[in-house]
Design a protein around this motif. Structure first.
Motif, short mmCIF file in Angstrom:
data_model
loop_
_atom_site.label_atom_id
_atom_site.label_comp_id
_atom_site.label_asym_id
_atom_site.label_seq_id
_atom_site.Cartn_x
_atom_site.Cartn_y
_atom_site.Cartn_z
N GLY A 40 0.80 -1.21 0.00
CA GLY A 40 0.00 0.00 0.00
C GLY A 40 0.84 1.27 0.00
O GLY A 40 0.37 2.33 -0.43
N ASP A 41 2.09 1.18 0.52
CA ASP A 41 2.95 2.36 0.58
C ASP A 41 3.41 2.81 -0.81
O ASP A 41 3.72 3.98 -1.02
N ALA A 43 1.76 1.86 -3.77
CA ALA A 43 0.69 1.91 -4.76
C ALA A 43 0.39 3.35 -5.15
O ALA A 43 0.21 4.20 -4.28
N GLY A 57 4.75 -7.88 3.77
CA GLY A 57 3.31 -8.04 3.82
C GLY A 57 2.96 -9.50 4.00
O GLY A 57 3.79 -10.30 4.44
N GLU A 60 -0.11 -13.86 -0.29
CA GLU A 60 -1.52 -14.07 -0.63
C GLU A 60 -1.83 -15.56 -0.74
O GLU A 60 -1.03 -16.33 -1.28
N THR A 78 0.67 -8.98 -0.27
CA THR A 78 -0.45 -8.07 -0.16
C THR A 78 -0.54 -7.51 1.26
O THR A 78 -0.08 -8.14 2.21
N ASP A 79 -1.08 -6.31 1.39
CA ASP A 79 -1.37 -5.77 2.72
C ASP A 79 -2.84 -5.39 2.83
O ASP A 79 -3.23 -4.61 3.69
N GLY A 80 -3.64 -5.95 1.92
CA GLY A 80 -5.07 -5.65 1.94
C GLY A 80 -5.43 -4.43 1.14
O GLY A 80 -6.58 -4.24 0.74
N LYS A 81 -4.43 -3.55 0.89
CA LYS A 81 -4.70 -2.34 0.11
C LYS A 81 -4.22 -2.51 -1.32
O LYS A 81 -4.82 -2.01 -2.26
N ALA A 82 -3.09 -3.16 -1.46
CA ALA A 82 -2.52 -3.35 -2.80
C ALA A 82 -1.78 -4.69 -2.82
O ALA A 82 -1.55 -5.29 -1.77
N ARG A 83 -1.47 -5.16 -4.03
CA ARG A 83 -0.74 -6.43 -4.14
C ARG A 83 0.44 -6.25 -5.10
O ARG A 83 0.34 -5.52 -6.07
#
Lengths: 144, 239
Positions: A40-41, A43, A57, A60, A78-83
């Protein structure tokens, strides 16, 4: 004010200043001291290309794919925000599993994927015996 | 209460019987906790047997940080109330705290190799704990140099207070920063360590804490005795 009280006030002020300094250091170093980038950082931002960085992260579920050469692994962090898709060639740590944490050391590619030359397993703060973990945490492993 | 204890004679009267009680109770609890942790608890579902290092690592981390809290508190007390005992307390706590900080780093490194796949990484928690260890060493050197030069202990006391800047950083490094080290497992009311694996930890934490207190009292009594000897020698030389 008696000298003793003066020193008490000074001492408490000093303690407050020290704690404030600590808070400032924590927030100022927030980006600098980060051990890894989360997907997410990066993306939607310019990728930190051309330098060695770490990407951290969760691996998946269902994303680990062993390549035919027996050494290379492809997976998605993934961190739930981006992959971010990751390619790695080498020996992964024992705790490297789908659904658990990983920190990959390597470089971003211009297309947004990541090439890792080392993997670290990140353990979370949960500790439990296998009976309690049960089927809930029985994730796919490489040596399945 | 603290003011009453600041009198060295009254302190010694209390510390003398208390030292062996704290020391041996600490040894007994820590040994029982270690035995229970090695034999009476299940292995972790992921880390397997290496999880057992937790029973030493967590008390070591707690006392490494608690030790500096003690150094800083005693230093602050010395700066404000000028109690000579506070200075002696800070100087007595420092080496014990340094030993536990080192133990925390060493056991963490041994645990990190099989779990993370590395002995050492420069992540926020590991680096700040290493800095705390260096701060202990610096304090010990500074306090010794100060007393060798006949200083009154104000400089090491200032350093003792200033060094506590690291305590919140160690504590919150895993919350504020991305770190390889996992977040906190044990809170005041809840724990993400399963109960069947958690209970020996309380014995080792309690045991090592009592042991720590016993060692600190021993060192304080030794330092008071040294001071008494030096004062007597000075009086004899003056005669």
């Amino acid at each position: 004010m008696k000298p003793k009280h003066q020193r008490l006030v000074l001492g408490l002020l000093a303690l407050g200043a020290v704690l404030g300094a600590s808070g400032l250091a924590l927030s100022a170093l927030r980006d600098e001291a980060a051990f890894f980038y989360a997907p997410g950082d990066v993306a939607g931002k310019p990728l930190p290309l051309g330098k060695a960085v770490r990407l951290g992260g969760m691996v998946e579920q269902g994303s680990i794919a062993r390549q035919p050469d027996g050494l290379s692994i492809a997976f998605v962090v993934t961190d739930g925000k981006a992959r971010v898709p990751v390619a790695f060639r080498g020996v992964a740590p024992d705790l490297f599993k789908e659904g658990s944490g990983v920190v990959a050391e390597g470089k971003f590619n211009p297309d947004g994927s990541f090439t890792a030359d080392n993997l670290l397993a990140k353990h979370d703060e949960r500790y439990m015996p296998p009976q309690v973990a049960g089927n809930m945490h029985k994730s796919e492993t490489l040596d399945k | 209460m603290i003011h009453a204890l600041a009198n060295p004679t009254r302190f010694l009267k209390l510390a003398r019987p208390l030292t062996p009680v704290l020391f041996w109770a600490g040894v007994a609890l820590a040994l029982f906790g270690a035995w229970a942790g090695l034999t009476q608890t299940p292995a972790d579902y992921l880390q397997k047997e290496s999880v057992r290092i937790l029973y030493i690592h967590v008390p070591a981390a707690w006392l490494g940080m608690g030790g500096w809290t003690g150094v800083a508190g005693a230093s602050l007390g010395y700066l404000i109330w000028r109690h000579p005992l506070a200075h002696i307390a800070a100087r007595s706590i420092a080496p014990a705290g340094a030993v536990f900080a080192a133990l925390c780093l060493i056991t963490g490194s041994i645990w990190g190799r099989p779990t993370w796949g590395t002995w050492w990484e420069w992540d926020g928690r590991l680096t700040s704990m290493l800095l705390l260890f260096f701060v202990y060493i610096a304090y010990i050197a500074l306090a010794r140099a100060d007393s060798d030069r006949g200083g009154d202990g104000r400089v090491p006391a200032l350093f003792g207070v200033a060094g506590s800047v690291l305590l919140p950083i160690v504590r919150y490094s895993v919350v504020w920063w991305n770190t390889l080290h996992q977040g906190q497992s044990i809170g005041l009311t809840s724990s993400s360590i399963d109960g069947s694996m958690l209970w020996p930890l309380f014995f080792t934490i309690g045991g090592f804490t009592l042991l720590f207190a016993g060692v600190v009292l021993m060192r304080m009594r030794a330092m008071l005795a040294t001071q008494k000897v030096e004062a007597r020698l000075r009086r004899m030389a003056a005669r």
